[in-house]
Design a protein around this motif. Structure first.
Motif, mmCIF file in Angstrom:
data_model
loop_
_atom_site.group_PDB
_atom_site.id
_atom_site.type_symbol
_atom_site.label_atom_id
_atom_site.label_comp_id
_atom_site.label_asym_id
_atom_site.label_seq_id
_atom_site.Cartn_x
_atom_site.Cartn_y
_atom_site.Cartn_z
ATOM 1 N N MET A 104 35.752 47.789 31.777
ATOM 2 C CA MET A 104 34.520 47.020 31.862
ATOM 3 C C MET A 104 34.781 45.721 32.616
ATOM 4 O O MET A 104 35.820 45.100 32.468
ATOM 5 C CB MET A 104 34.026 46.701 30.459
ATOM 6 C CG MET A 104 32.707 46.021 30.460
ATOM 7 S SD MET A 104 32.115 45.836 28.776
ATOM 8 C CE MET A 104 31.115 44.410 29.004
ATOM 9 N N GLN A 105 33.832 45.363 33.429
ATOM 10 C CA GLN A 105 33.981 44.155 34.221
ATOM 11 C C GLN A 105 33.518 42.936 33.438
ATOM 12 O O GLN A 105 32.573 43.003 32.662
ATOM 13 C CB GLN A 105 33.172 44.279 35.509
ATOM 14 C CG GLN A 105 33.700 45.362 36.426
ATOM 15 C CD GLN A 105 32.800 45.555 37.631
ATOM 16 O OE1 GLN A 105 31.599 45.607 37.495
ATOM 17 N NE2 GLN A 105 33.398 45.660 38.792
ATOM 18 N N ASN A 106 34.221 41.825 33.664
ATOM 19 C CA ASN A 106 33.834 40.540 33.096
ATOM 20 C C ASN A 106 33.262 39.695 34.215
ATOM 21 O O ASN A 106 33.968 39.354 35.160
ATOM 22 C CB ASN A 106 35.057 39.821 32.498
ATOM 23 C CG ASN A 106 35.553 40.486 31.255
ATOM 24 O OD1 ASN A 106 34.777 40.863 30.392
ATOM 25 N ND2 ASN A 106 36.851 40.639 31.149
ATOM 26 N N TRP A 107 31.998 39.359 34.108
ATOM 27 C CA TRP A 107 31.354 38.559 35.146
ATOM 28 C C TRP A 107 31.213 37.122 34.674
ATOM 29 O O TRP A 107 30.865 36.876 33.516
ATOM 30 C CB TRP A 107 29.982 39.140 35.490
ATOM 31 C CG TRP A 107 30.095 40.470 36.159
ATOM 32 C CD1 TRP A 107 29.942 41.694 35.592
ATOM 33 C CD2 TRP A 107 30.401 40.709 37.531
ATOM 34 N NE1 TRP A 107 30.133 42.676 36.525
ATOM 35 C CE2 TRP A 107 30.409 42.099 37.723
ATOM 36 C CE3 TRP A 107 30.671 39.883 38.618
ATOM 37 C CZ2 TRP A 107 30.676 42.676 38.955
ATOM 38 C CZ3 TRP A 107 30.943 40.460 39.845
ATOM 39 C CH2 TRP A 107 30.939 41.840 40.008
ATOM 40 N N PHE A 108 31.491 36.193 35.578
ATOM 41 C CA PHE A 108 31.364 34.776 35.294
ATOM 42 C C PHE A 108 30.453 34.144 36.336
ATOM 43 O O PHE A 108 30.595 34.404 37.532
ATOM 44 C CB PHE A 108 32.737 34.086 35.336
ATOM 45 C CG PHE A 108 33.636 34.485 34.201
ATOM 46 C CD1 PHE A 108 33.649 33.751 33.029
ATOM 47 C CD2 PHE A 108 34.455 35.585 34.302
ATOM 48 C CE1 PHE A 108 34.478 34.118 31.975
ATOM 49 C CE2 PHE A 108 35.281 35.962 33.257
ATOM 50 C CZ PHE A 108 35.289 35.224 32.092
ATOM 51 N N GLN A 109 29.522 33.313 35.868
ATOM 52 C CA GLN A 109 28.655 32.568 36.767
ATOM 53 C C GLN A 109 29.291 31.202 36.973
ATOM 54 O O GLN A 109 29.511 30.460 36.018
ATOM 55 C CB GLN A 109 27.249 32.429 36.197
ATOM 56 C CG GLN A 109 26.283 31.808 37.176
ATOM 57 C CD GLN A 109 24.853 31.875 36.677
ATOM 58 O OE1 GLN A 109 24.543 32.547 35.708
ATOM 59 N NE2 GLN A 109 23.977 31.174 37.364
ATOM 60 N N VAL A 110 29.611 30.888 38.229
ATOM 61 C CA VAL A 110 30.300 29.654 38.584
ATOM 62 C C VAL A 110 29.357 28.798 39.412
ATOM 63 O O VAL A 110 28.720 29.291 40.347
ATOM 64 C CB VAL A 110 31.583 29.967 39.391
ATOM 65 C CG1 VAL A 110 32.261 28.703 39.836
ATOM 66 C CG2 VAL A 110 32.519 30.823 38.568
ATOM 67 N N LYS A 111 29.269 27.511 39.075
ATOM 68 C CA LYS A 111 28.448 26.574 39.847
ATOM 69 C C LYS A 111 29.375 25.645 40.617
ATOM 70 O O LYS A 111 30.272 25.037 40.032
ATOM 71 C CB LYS A 111 27.527 25.769 38.938
ATOM 72 C CG LYS A 111 26.443 26.621 38.316
ATOM 73 C CD LYS A 111 25.469 25.801 37.525
ATOM 74 C CE LYS A 111 24.396 26.720 36.935
ATOM 75 N NZ LYS A 111 23.417 25.962 36.176
ATOM 76 N N ALA A 112 29.146 25.567 41.922
ATOM 77 C CA ALA A 112 29.950 24.706 42.790
ATOM 78 C C ALA A 112 29.063 23.601 43.348
ATOM 79 O O ALA A 112 27.933 23.849 43.778
ATOM 80 C CB ALA A 112 30.554 25.513 43.928
ATOM 81 N N THR A 113 29.587 22.378 43.346
ATOM 82 C CA THR A 113 28.871 21.222 43.878
ATOM 83 C C THR A 113 29.568 20.762 45.154
ATOM 84 O O THR A 113 30.793 20.610 45.168
ATOM 85 C CB THR A 113 28.862 20.068 42.854
ATOM 86 O OG1 THR A 113 28.256 20.553 41.645
ATOM 87 C CG2 THR A 113 28.081 18.874 43.365
#
Length: 150
Positions: free
Chosen positions: A1-10
């Motif tokens: 199973m894949q682990n997805w992460f939402q990353v915010k870049a500034t």
């Protein structure tokens, strides 16, 4: 199973009129941990962002499926409910999952999700479909992308 992460870049983004503006954009990465998500985000974003940038936020994205479509330039989140029947009590049970579809419009996103769900034996319905702020998705490899041709 894949682990997805939402990353915010500034970072400082050059606008069409030539001015620079500080923006925060979201990206989705396939990673094993928060630490790996941060290092993968830095490596994946280096070619696209000129100048310095910082990783402002990382959070786990609970997605059961992603449907990629080469025609799409935006990402839409679909809440899909599966309907199962409890044989002991005879009642219907709804189980909700989140899915992501790449499309250029809401109508196309609906088609992508329905096409991706073709062949599913379970009864389901799409409870909601909305556009996300995700700019791009970075899976571990291109072969993992489940491409949908409309």
């Amino acid at each position: 199973m894949q682990n997805w992460f939402q990353v915010k870049a500034t970072y400082e983004k050059m606008l069409e009129n030539g001015t620079q503006k500080k923006v925060t954009e979201s990206f989705l990465l396939d990673s094993l941990s928060f630490t790996e998500a941060e290092s993968r985000a830095v490596e994946e974003l280096k070619p696209y962002i000129s100048g310095e940038f910082t990783i402002a936020d990382i959070k786990r994205a609970r997605l059961s499926e992603l449907f990629f479509n080469d025609n799409g330039d935006r990402y839409f989140k679909a809440k899909v409910c599966f309907i199962t029947l409890d044989e002991k009590s005879g009642t219907e049970k709804k189980t909700s999952v989140q899915m992501l579809a790449q499309a250029s419009s809401l109508r196309e996103a609906l088609q992508v999700v329905n096409k991706g769900m073709d062949g599913t034996l379970a009864d389901y319905f799409i409870a909601s479909l909305s556009e996300t702020a995700i700019m791009d998705v970075f899976p571990y490899s291109e072969e993992q992308k489940k491409k949908i041709q409309l």
